[in-house]
Design an enzyme around this catalytic site. Structure first.
Site, PDB file in Angstrom:
ATOM      1  N   GLU A  23       0.679  -0.941   0.049  1.00  0.00           N
ATOM      2  CA  GLU A  23       0.605  -0.374   0.021  1.00  0.00           C
ATOM      3  C   GLU A  23       0.685   1.019  -0.125  1.00  0.00           C
ATOM      4  OE1 GLU A  23      -2.991  -0.054   3.496  1.00  0.00           O
ATOM      5  OE2 GLU A  23      -4.160  -1.392   2.835  1.00  0.00           O
ATOM      6  N   HIS A  81      -4.140   6.125   1.003  1.00  0.00           N
ATOM      7  CA  HIS A  81      -3.571   5.308   0.202  1.00  0.00           C
ATOM      8  C   HIS A  81      -4.718   4.307  -0.635  1.00  0.00           C
ATOM      9  CE1 HIS A  81      -6.936   3.461   3.155  1.00  0.00           C
ATOM     10  NE2 HIS A  81      -6.634   2.182   3.529  1.00  0.00           N
TER      11      HIS A  81
END
Length: 137
Positions: A23, A81
């Protein structure tokens, strides 16, 4: 409603792609006018967890971003994110870690290589998720 420049979307997308398989994360800052938020600057931060399932932002980078926001009269609007392998919706962990009901939480799904999906959310104190309209200009 949230406004994001196409150039800033591209910066977020490239950061997310370069962070694969993990991520990627960062902060968004800008101006607020009533219920309308204008993202004026994107801060690309390091995911110190180096995980494809969760992220933690580098504290030193966060502090530097906040100082830059103050110096440029910008407000912290929220964070972003990526989800490398899942849809653009808050996970249970995302909801649990949402600490500010006024912040926007942007999630960029990279699971479909033919169509990346960016969505914005508000998460209230009861951990209810409200999708917010995001306009890419």
């Amino acid at each position: 409603m949230l406004y994001l420049k196409k150039s800033d979307y591209d910066i977020i997308l490239q950061h997310a792609l370069s962070g694969l398989p993990n991520e990627a994360c960062g902060l968004i800052a800008g101006k607020v006018n009533g219920d309308v938020k204008y993202i004026e600057k994107v801060y690309l931060l390091t995911n110190i967890d180096e995980s494809n399932e969760h992220f933690s932002m580098d504290p030193k980078e966060q502090l530097a971003a906040i100082k830059d926001m103050r110096a440029n009269n910008l407000e912290l609007l929220g964070n972003f994110h990526s989800h490398p392998e899942s849809p653009a919706r808050p996970s249970e962990e995302d909801k649990r870690l949402a600490y500010d009901s006024k912040a926007n939480y942007l999630i960029l799904s990279l699971m479909n290589k033919n169509e990346y999906v960016l969505k914005a959310f508000l998460i209230n104190e009861d951990k209810n998720v409200i999708e917010e309209t995001i306009n890419i200009m």
